[in-house]
Each structure stands twice: as C-alpha cells, then as structure tokens.
Design a protein around this motif. Structure first.
Motif, PDB file in Angstrom:
ATOM      1  N   GLY A 182       0.784  -1.225   0.000  1.00  0.00           N
ATOM      2  CA  GLY A 182       0.000   0.000   0.000  1.00  0.00           C
ATOM      3  C   GLY A 182       0.814   1.271   0.000  1.00  0.00           C
ATOM      4  O   GLY A 182       0.365   2.294   0.525  1.00  0.00           O
ATOM      5  N   LEU A 183       2.006   1.242  -0.608  1.00  0.00           N
ATOM      6  CA  LEU A 183       2.915   2.386  -0.548  1.00  0.00           C
ATOM      7  C   LEU A 183       2.940   3.147  -1.860  1.00  0.00           C
ATOM      8  O   LEU A 183       2.760   2.592  -2.934  1.00  0.00           O
ATOM      9  CB  LEU A 183       4.335   1.917  -0.211  1.00  0.00           C
ATOM     10  N   ASN A 184       3.194   4.445  -1.740  1.00  0.00           N
ATOM     11  CA  ASN A 184       3.446   5.319  -2.877  1.00  0.00           C
ATOM     12  C   ASN A 184       4.914   5.713  -2.826  1.00  0.00           C
ATOM     13  O   ASN A 184       5.360   6.308  -1.840  1.00  0.00           O
ATOM     14  CB  ASN A 184       2.551   6.553  -2.810  1.00  0.00           C
ATOM     15  N   VAL A 185       5.674   5.377  -3.857  1.00  0.00           N
ATOM     16  CA  VAL A 185       7.117   5.613  -3.834  1.00  0.00           C
ATOM     17  C   VAL A 185       7.431   7.092  -3.632  1.00  0.00           C
ATOM     18  O   VAL A 185       8.414   7.441  -2.962  1.00  0.00           O
ATOM     19  CB  VAL A 185       7.774   5.100  -5.139  1.00  0.00           C
ATOM     20  N   GLY A 186       6.604   7.969  -4.189  1.00  0.00           N
ATOM     21  CA  GLY A 186       6.847   9.398  -4.040  1.00  0.00           C
ATOM     22  C   GLY A 186       6.719   9.889  -2.618  1.00  0.00           C
ATOM     23  O   GLY A 186       7.219  10.978  -2.282  1.00  0.00           O
ATOM     24  N   GLU A 187       6.082   9.116  -1.744  1.00  0.00           N
ATOM     25  CA  GLU A 187       5.893   9.512  -0.347  1.00  0.00           C
ATOM     26  C   GLU A 187       6.813   8.756   0.606  1.00  0.00           C
ATOM     27  O   GLU A 187       6.793   9.009   1.817  1.00  0.00           O
ATOM     28  CB  GLU A 187       4.437   9.270   0.051  1.00  0.00           C
ATOM     29  N   MET A 188       7.618   7.843   0.094  1.00  0.00           N
ATOM     30  CA  MET A 188       8.472   7.025   0.949  1.00  0.00           C
ATOM     31  C   MET A 188       9.686   7.806   1.440  1.00  0.00           C
ATOM     32  O   MET A 188      10.437   8.364   0.637  1.00  0.00           O
ATOM     33  CB  MET A 188       8.947   5.770   0.209  1.00  0.00           C
ATOM     34  N   LYS A 189       9.860   7.837   2.733  1.00  0.00           N
ATOM     35  CA  LYS A 189      11.040   8.454   3.344  1.00  0.00           C
ATOM     36  C   LYS A 189      11.852   7.443   4.155  1.00  0.00           C
ATOM     37  O   LYS A 189      13.041   7.639   4.381  1.00  0.00           O
ATOM     38  CB  LYS A 189      10.621   9.611   4.255  1.00  0.00           C
ATOM     39  N   GLU A 190      11.184   6.396   4.629  1.00  0.00           N
ATOM     40  CA  GLU A 190      11.837   5.334   5.384  1.00  0.00           C
ATOM     41  C   GLU A 190      11.580   4.000   4.695  1.00  0.00           C
ATOM     42  O   GLU A 190      10.690   3.877   3.860  1.00  0.00           O
ATOM     43  CB  GLU A 190      11.327   5.281   6.831  1.00  0.00           C
ATOM     44  N   SER A 191      12.353   2.987   5.097  1.00  0.00           N
ATOM     45  CA  SER A 191      12.305   1.690   4.417  1.00  0.00           C
ATOM     46  C   SER A 191      11.565   0.616   5.185  1.00  0.00           C
ATOM     47  O   SER A 191      11.437  -0.513   4.687  1.00  0.00           O
ATOM     48  CB  SER A 191      13.741   1.205   4.138  1.00  0.00           C
ATOM     49  N   ASP A 192      11.084   0.910   6.390  1.00  0.00           N
ATOM     50  CA  ASP A 192      10.557  -0.152   7.235  1.00  0.00           C
ATOM     51  C   ASP A 192       9.271  -0.773   6.708  1.00  0.00           C
ATOM     52  O   ASP A 192       8.986  -1.941   6.965  1.00  0.00           O
ATOM     53  CB  ASP A 192      10.337   0.363   8.662  1.00  0.00           C
ATOM     54  N   LYS A 193       8.480  -0.033   5.943  1.00  0.00           N
ATOM     55  CA  LYS A 193       7.214  -0.568   5.437  1.00  0.00           C
ATOM     56  C   LYS A 193       7.364  -1.268   4.088  1.00  0.00           C
ATOM     57  O   LYS A 193       6.465  -2.004   3.672  1.00  0.00           O
ATOM     58  CB  LYS A 193       6.188   0.557   5.300  1.00  0.00           C
ATOM     59  N   CYS A 194       8.456  -1.047   3.382  1.00  0.00           N
ATOM     60  CA  CYS A 194       8.638  -1.582   2.030  1.00  0.00           C
ATOM     61  C   CYS A 194       9.229  -2.987   2.076  1.00  0.00           C
ATOM     62  O   CYS A 194      10.299  -3.199   2.646  1.00  0.00           O
ATOM     63  CB  CYS A 194       9.552  -0.665   1.219  1.00  0.00           C
ATOM     64  N   GLY A 195       8.529  -3.949   1.449  1.00  0.00           N
ATOM     65  CA  GLY A 195       8.989  -5.334   1.419  1.00  0.00           C
ATOM     66  C   GLY A 195       9.840  -5.685   0.220  1.00  0.00           C
ATOM     67  O   GLY A 195      10.123  -6.869  -0.007  1.00  0.00           O
ATOM     68  N   LEU A 196      10.252  -4.683  -0.555  1.00  0.00           N
ATOM     69  CA  LEU A 196      11.150  -4.890  -1.705  1.00  0.00           C
ATOM     70  C   LEU A 196      10.612  -5.951  -2.668  1.00  0.00           C
ATOM     71  O   LEU A 196      11.360  -6.767  -3.189  1.00  0.00           O
ATOM     72  CB  LEU A 196      12.551  -5.284  -1.225  1.00  0.00           C
TER      73      LEU A 196
END
Length: 424
Positions: A182-196
């Motif tokens: 449920g992430l928007n790359v343009g709003e990502m500042k940290e990596s903890d929510k991204c499962g790559l």
C-alpha cells in the motif's frame, strides 16, 4: 549452547533450519538488504496466488480503487489495527515459546504451517498483503532494521513523482501489480514498510524507481509510538535472550524447560518477566530518560518526540547486539550444519563427505572479541545517530549535550554490562 554428542538427526536438522536461517537474517540479509528476505519469503505466496490468480502476469481491472483485478473480498484492514501493536503481541508470543519451537520438530512444523495458513486465509478477506503489513512476526524484526541496510528503494526524481497523477506504483497497471504494502514511492522516506517486492519498478511508466546504495545505519526516524515500542521490544528481547541462552547459569534455563521437565510454574515467571520488561519496564525507563533529557536541556521538544528519537537511535546498537547473540549459536553448532549438508534427511547419505565430521567449535577464542567489537560499533552508531537527530532539529550544542546525556549514559551502561557478560 554446548551440544550433546548423542543428539539425533532430527535435532541436527532443526539446528540447520533455525541456526542458519537466523544467522542469515540477522548477520547477512538485514544489514545488507534490509527487508530483502521479504522479496523471497514463501509465506504470502499462496495468498498472492488466490488474490491475483497469477504469480507473474498482472491482471488489469478495477478492484476498490486499484488498477488490477483481485479475487476475494478485498476488505480494508481495520484502522485501529493499522500499526505495530498486534505485530508486537504476535512476535512476543513466538519469542516466549521460541525454545520449544526450536527444540521440537512437531512444534516447529505447526508454527510454520500456521504461518503459511494465516496469510493465505487473510489474503481472501483483506486487500493486498494484510498479513505482511500488520501481523507478520518476521517483519517485526526485519522491518525496524530495514533502515540500517546498505540498500534502499526510492524514486529517482521527486519532481516526476509530484507531477504523476496516476500513481501506478501504488495502484498498479498492466505492467505491475498494485503495491502489496500500500505504498506510494513518491511519499516514501523510510524503508521499514517496504517489502522490496519490486512491483513498483515494473509498474512505474516513468522509470522513476531505483535501488540505491547508501551508508550503513543511515535511517533513524521512528514516527509512531507503536514503531518505537517495537524497536524497544526487539532491543529488550536481545538482552533477555543473551542472558538466557548464552549465560553461565543453567538454573535460569530451567525456567524455559517445559518440554522435558514441564516446569510450567517457572515458565510462567519467565513469561511474566519477558512480557513486562518488553511492554512496560524498558519502554517506561527510556520514556523517563526522555523526560529527564527534556528537563535538563530545557528544550521545547515534547517528551514524546524525544522518546521517538531515542528509539530510532537505538536501532544500530540493537541490531549489532542481535548479531553478537546469534554468532555463537551458529559457530558452536557449525559441525551439525556441515553434517546436515551431506545428510539433510538423516537417511545415511554423505553427499560432501562431511556427514561424520567430528564435533568442534568454530574459532571459539575469537567469539568474545567479535561480540565486543559488534557492541562497541553499535554503541558508536547509536550515539552518532542521536546527535544527528538533534542537529537536524537545529538545537544549540548545549541542548544537544543535555538531551543526549541520559540516553548516552543508559546505553553506555548497557554496553559495559554486556561487554562484561560476553567476555567473562
């Protein structure tokens, strides 16, 4: 940790699974790649297949605002549970029974079966990877430490993201699935929510998503109390596990021996100490330190904000403490790993000629030195990060000193105690 020569093949294979997996997760994959384990994790595979009807080819369509066709109910996850509190409880449950899980093949099998079944069932009810986002106990560990890793997924140009109205990285298209997290790359500042999962690299029509190399322990932001509590929980469990499994007091280990001796009364005491320490004692102590720093420095920051910065800066020390804990687990039992590589099923095979290797430890004299170096490096990085947090807030040097002092004294004291513990 010193094993018996009479251990059976089943236990050896248990060690092969848990000792090697933990070592790879803690020492190799997480520091280098953050949540790269999530890229290959098998737990959501069946759920993805149910939701998507395909493992590789995205299906176009409209499902609750997404540009892909999903099967199932695709319900929204409850807002009240859209945090780390439930994940902390699940992680604590597994941490409490970790010895039983590792020592018993039956319990291990049941746990793994549940970890496959629950995300599969949830995928038919909730949208995207709800289990991975809000429940997964592995995420409880690798998520907070993702900011420590050497790589990060980010956009190439913020201007391109700001101009984009379709948000294919989040909503999906014919080239890639909607972001499972449920992430928007343009709003990502940290990596903890991204499962790559890298779906956004496929779906971005502007080729504006990339993996970047960066310094170790670069991120230090913790944005919510549940994130901070999870960070402190992982730190606390590392200390308790070190004392329990690496200490010189066999009577303490009797508190967790419910398989052989059925010491449920002692186990209850252990569980009570673990849960109270993780949920109340250590977080409460760090919160009091944050309040003390606020009083000493006379800064205008809220105690809550100081607590969040303390928790974020705790991550490097916590990760390297976990490394110091898990390294002897593998090094002491390396012989069983070598034996199991030649005879993985205990059927008398000898693929590599190592099935009958005599038991021995790997560089036992150097293990305390490795642990000491890891702790000191972790202490340095955590103290460095807390100072960087104050500098970003444009605080005066005097305020930086007084804000850092309670945290620095606490962490230095913990480090000194652990140095004595590991080297004696």
């Amino acid at each position: 940790l010193v094993p018996s020569r009479g251990l059976g093949d089943v236990y050896k294979r248990q060690l092969l699974m848990w000792a090697v997996w933990l070592f790879l997760i803690i020492v190799v994959l997480t520091p280098l790649g953050g949540r790269i384990w999530c890229t290959i994790c098998p737990l959501p595979m069946f759920g993805d297949l149910i939701q998507r009807g395909s493992l590789f080819t995205p299906r176009t369509g409209k499902t609750r605002g997404y540009n892909n066709k999903f099967a199932g109910w695709s319900l929204k996850w409850p807002r009240s549970l859209s945090n780390n509190w439930l994940r902390i409880v699940v992680f604590l449950c597994l941490a409490t029974f970790s010895t039983t899980m590792v020592a018993s093949p039956r319990v291990s099998g049941l746990v793994i079966l549940m970890l496959l079944l629950v995300p599969t069932l949830m995928a038919g009810i909730f949208e995207l990877r709800a289990f991975c986002r809000y429940v997964c106990p592995v995420h409880a560990f690798v998520g907070p430490f993702a900011g420590m890793s050497k790589i990060a997924l980010r956009n190439t140009s913020q201007e391109v993201c700001d101009a984009c109205k379709a948000h294919y990285c989040e909503k999906g298209n014919a080239q890639g699935w909607a972001c499972p997290y449920g992430l928007n790359v343009g709003e990502m500042k940290e990596s903890d929510k991204c499962g790559l999962c890298l779906e956004c690299i496929r779906s971005c029509t502007y080729d504006n998503v990339s993996l970047y190399k960066r310094p170790f322990a670069a991120e230090r932001k913790v944005t919510s109390m549940s994130d901070a509590w999870l960070t402190v929980a992982i730190f606390t469990i590392a200390i308790i596990y070190s004392i329990l499994y690496l200490g010189h007091w066999p009577e303490i280990r009797e508190y967790i021996n419910i398989l052989d001796k059925k010491n449920w009364d002692l186990f209850g005491i252990y569980a009570g100490v673990l849960w109270s320490s993780v949920l109340f004692v250590v977080p409460g102590l760090i919160y009091l330190l944050a309040r003390a720093g606020r009083v000493f420095s006379k800064a205008t920051l809220r105690t809550r904000d100081i607590f969040l910065d303390y928790a974020g800066s705790l991550l490097p020390f916590s990760l390297l403490l976990w490394m110091a804990f898990v390294i002897p687990m593998l090094f002491v039992n390396i012989t069983f790993v070598i034996q199991s590589a030649s005879d993985p099923f205990g059927w008398g095979w000898d693929f590599f000629g190592t099935a009958n290797t005599p038991w021995h430890q790997f560089i036992p004299r150097y293990i305390p030195w490795i642990q000491a170096i890891l702790l000191l490096v972790g202490l340095h990085l955590s103290l460095r990060n807390i100072l960087r947090s104050w500098r970003e807030r444009m605080l005066e040097p005097k305020q930086q000193f007084w804000l850092s002092l309670p945290y620095a004294l606490f962490l230095t004291g913990v480090c000194a105690a652990l140095l004595f513990f590991f080297t004696h």
